[in-house]
Every structure is written in C-alpha cells, then in structure tokens.
Design a protein around this motif. Structure first.
Motif, PDB file in Angstrom:
ATOM      1  N   SER A  82       0.830  -1.207   0.000  1.00  0.00           N
ATOM      2  CA  SER A  82       0.000   0.000   0.000  1.00  0.00           C
ATOM      3  C   SER A  82       0.864   1.256   0.000  1.00  0.00           C
ATOM      4  CB  SER A  82      -0.929   0.005   1.213  1.00  0.00           C
ATOM      5  OG  SER A  82      -1.885  -1.029   1.116  1.00  0.00           O
ATOM      6  N   CYS A  83       1.998   1.201   0.667  1.00  0.00           N
ATOM      7  CA  CYS A  83       2.933   2.332   0.674  1.00  0.00           C
ATOM      8  C   CYS A  83       3.346   2.672  -0.748  1.00  0.00           C
ATOM      9  CB  CYS A  83       4.145   1.986   1.532  1.00  0.00           C
ATOM     10  SG  CYS A  83       5.439   3.249   1.555  1.00  0.00           S
ATOM     11  N   ASP A  88       2.947   6.086  -5.574  1.00  0.00           N
ATOM     12  CA  ASP A  88       2.831   6.187  -7.029  1.00  0.00           C
ATOM     13  C   ASP A  88       1.706   7.134  -7.428  1.00  0.00           C
ATOM     14  OD1 ASP A  88       4.946   4.582  -7.657  1.00  0.00           O
ATOM     15  OD2 ASP A  88       3.769   2.813  -8.180  1.00  0.00           O
ATOM     16  N   ILE A  89       0.573   7.037  -6.725  1.00  0.00           N
ATOM     17  CA  ILE A  89      -0.555   7.907  -7.050  1.00  0.00           C
ATOM     18  C   ILE A  89      -0.226   9.356  -6.712  1.00  0.00           C
ATOM     19  CG2 ILE A  89      -2.981   8.416  -6.591  1.00  0.00           C
ATOM     20  CD1 ILE A  89      -3.385   5.434  -5.990  1.00  0.00           C
ATOM     21  N   VAL A  90       0.414   9.571  -5.571  1.00  0.00           N
ATOM     22  CA  VAL A  90       0.810  10.934  -5.190  1.00  0.00           C
ATOM     23  C   VAL A  90       1.731  11.541  -6.236  1.00  0.00           C
ATOM     24  CG1 VAL A  90       2.157  12.291  -3.534  1.00  0.00           C
ATOM     25  CG2 VAL A  90       0.472  10.645  -2.710  1.00  0.00           C
ATOM     26  N   LEU A  91       2.684  10.754  -6.717  1.00  0.00           N
ATOM     27  CA  LEU A  91       3.615  11.253  -7.721  1.00  0.00           C
ATOM     28  C   LEU A  91       2.871  11.806  -8.926  1.00  0.00           C
ATOM     29  CD1 LEU A  91       6.564  11.534  -8.749  1.00  0.00           C
ATOM     30  CD2 LEU A  91       6.319   9.239  -9.725  1.00  0.00           C
ATOM     31  N   GLY A  92       1.887  11.051  -9.402  1.00  0.00           N
ATOM     32  CA  GLY A  92       1.152  11.487 -10.574  1.00  0.00           C
ATOM     33  C   GLY A  92       0.217  12.648 -10.310  1.00  0.00           C
ATOM     34  N   GLU A  93      -0.468  12.639  -9.168  1.00  0.00           N
ATOM     35  CA  GLU A  93      -1.462  13.677  -8.888  1.00  0.00           C
ATOM     36  C   GLU A  93      -0.837  14.994  -8.452  1.00  0.00           C
ATOM     37  OE1 GLU A  93      -4.662  13.596  -9.376  1.00  0.00           O
ATOM     38  OE2 GLU A  93      -4.981  11.470  -9.785  1.00  0.00           O
ATOM     39  N   GLU A  94       0.268  14.919  -7.729  1.00  0.00           N
ATOM     40  CA  GLU A  94       0.860  16.127  -7.150  1.00  0.00           C
ATOM     41  C   GLU A  94       1.984  16.704  -8.001  1.00  0.00           C
ATOM     42  OE1 GLU A  94       1.615  17.499  -2.594  1.00  0.00           O
ATOM     43  OE2 GLU A  94       2.614  15.643  -3.210  1.00  0.00           O
ATOM     44  N   SER A  95       2.588  15.881  -8.865  1.00  0.00           N
ATOM     45  CA  SER A  95       3.719  16.373  -9.660  1.00  0.00           C
ATOM     46  C   SER A  95       3.795  15.636 -10.991  1.00  0.00           C
ATOM     47  CB  SER A  95       5.027  16.204  -8.888  1.00  0.00           C
ATOM     48  OG  SER A  95       5.203  14.850  -8.482  1.00  0.00           O
TER      49      SER A  95
END
Length: 273
Positions: A82-83, A88-95
C-alpha cells in the motif's frame, strides 16, 4: 498486511459496488451534463467542480500520512504494498509531467479554467482564508453552498481518521464520474472558437488515461488492502462511499441550479426592457 484470495477480494468489491449501484446510476443519469450548452455553462460547472479536484488531494495526502512514514524519524511501514501504491498515485497527482513541466492536477485544472476565461474567485478566496489561518470550516464559508457542503463532507471524513472511510471516499465516486461526453463538449467548444480550452482538454484526457488505466485499479487495491476481511472496515467503507456519492449528487444539483439561474437572468432582463 492481509493478503486476500482472488475470490475474497472479488466478493467484497462486488458487494460494495452492488450496494452503492443505485447512487452511481443516479449520477450517471444526472441532468448536469445535458444542461451545459454554452461556454458560460461550462465555466459555471468548472467553478463548482474545482472544489472536488482540490479536496481530492486532501484525501490523497491523508492516505499517504496513514500508509507511509512522513514523521521526522523514519520507521518502516507494515504494508509496503500500500505504501508503494499511494506513493505512485501521489507522484502522478501532485507532480505529473505535462508538456515537459511538472505540476499538480489541481494547478493544471485552475490554469485550464483561467485560460478559457473562467473565474476561480471562490476557490481562490477559500485558499486565501486558509493562508490567513482560518479553519477549514471557516474558510469554506466563502464557497458556494453546494461546493461548501461537498467539501465539508470530504474534510469530515479526513478529520475522522477512519482509514477505511478515507480510502473508500478516495476510491469510489471521484473523478471517474466526469464522462467522455463532457470531454467531447469541451472539444466542440474549442473547435467552434468560443475560447482556448486546450489545457482543459489536456486535463480531461489525462484523467481519462490515468484514472482508467492506472490510478483507478491502484486505488481499488488500496481499499482492499485497508479493509482486509474485516466486516466493520467494509461497513465503514460502504457508508463513506455512499455519503461521497450523495455529496456529489448535491454538487451536480448545485451546478444545474446555477446554470438555470444565469440562463433565466437574460430573459428576465429582456422582459423588463
């Protein structure tokens, strides 16, 4: 981490989706998209929908705080799967990388609205109030009622600290509810020369690509990991998912009401003349 058999995983997700099915059907048949006929209508939609794009990021970061270590003193996490998924999702959504530059999807959305001539006055004021130290509920008083109710529902889940509820709110009924028909409408307006909506088209197409092919399945796996085979967790998830969908219906109702309001104004002015 609890590893689930495919049969167990499938039955849990299928059961949740069955229970919230009527709400998703109401959203799929909502008159909001048929009510958008002009660029002014689209701007009305975008000015309210931006709150869903914004508070989605708080759900995302709440998951990251819970599923990774962001403390000053780092320690290993128990659920490395889950980490990785949430990072991975944060990378795409935030940057995300868009046209050779890095930006968050929220910032891309705001740039798209401004490029097309729309106003971000309400979300700008909410963010300004937060910068001045107001609480989230105080700041949201600057939002239109439908957007305020929607984001209040989101932040209440975030503040609850209930991980299954946060994961369900994040996974169920978010940006995949913008159908292809809206993308086609924006593209038609662009081709007709009403305004420059090139960034908005890029945003919508990017979300169709990322949410359908990557982030959607990843978010679903996160929900499975978080809830495991715990009945209580799945009940929390179902309640939160249903509340999120009801809040989205309320947001769409607010868009329709606002569109009808500005459509009626010229007719009223004409009759007075």
């Amino acid at each position: 981490m609890i590893y689930l058999t495919p049969e167990m995983t499938s039955s849990r997700i299928v059961e949740l989706q069955r229970h919230i099915g009527p709400l998703r059907e109401r959203l799929g048949a909502h008159p909001v998209y048929q009510s958008l006929r002009s660029l002014e209508d689209v701007h009305t939609f975008l000015g309210l929908h931006v709150f869903a794009v914004w508070d989605f990021m708080s759900l995302l970061k709440a998951l990251q705080r819970n599923l990774t270590c962001v403390d000053e003193i780092w320690r290993p996490v128990r659920d490395s799967n889950s980490c990785r998924l949430i990072n991975d999702i944060v990378l795409g959504e935030e940057s995300d990388e868009i046209r050779g530059k890095f930006t968050s999807h929220f910032e891309m959305y705001v740039a798209a609205v401004r490029q097309s001539g729309g106003s971000m006055a309400h979300i700008d004021e909410v963010l300004s109030r937060l910068d001045r130290g107001q609480t989230i509920h105080q700041a949201l008083n600057a939002a239109p009622p439908a957007a305020r109710h929607f984001s209040t529902t989101t932040f209440d889940v975030v503040k609850s600290g209930c991980l299954p509820a946060i994961a369900a709110s994040f996974t169920i009924g978010r940006e995949d509810l913008i159908p292809l028909m809206f993308t086609e409408l924006v593209r038609d307006l662009h081709e007709q020369g009403h305004a420059d909506t090139s960034i908005l088209i890029d945003y919508l197409e990017r979300h169709i690509e990322v949410d359908g092919g990557e982030h959607g399945p990843m978010a679903e796996q996160l929900l499975i990991n978080v809830c495991g085979d715990d009945d209580v967790n799945w009940r929390h998830a179902e309640t939160a998912a249903a509340n999120a969908l009801r809040a989205r219906i309320g947001l769409w109702d607010g868009v329709v009401e606002a569109v009808r309001g500005h459509a009626a104004a010229p007719a009223a002015n004409a009759s007075v003349g």
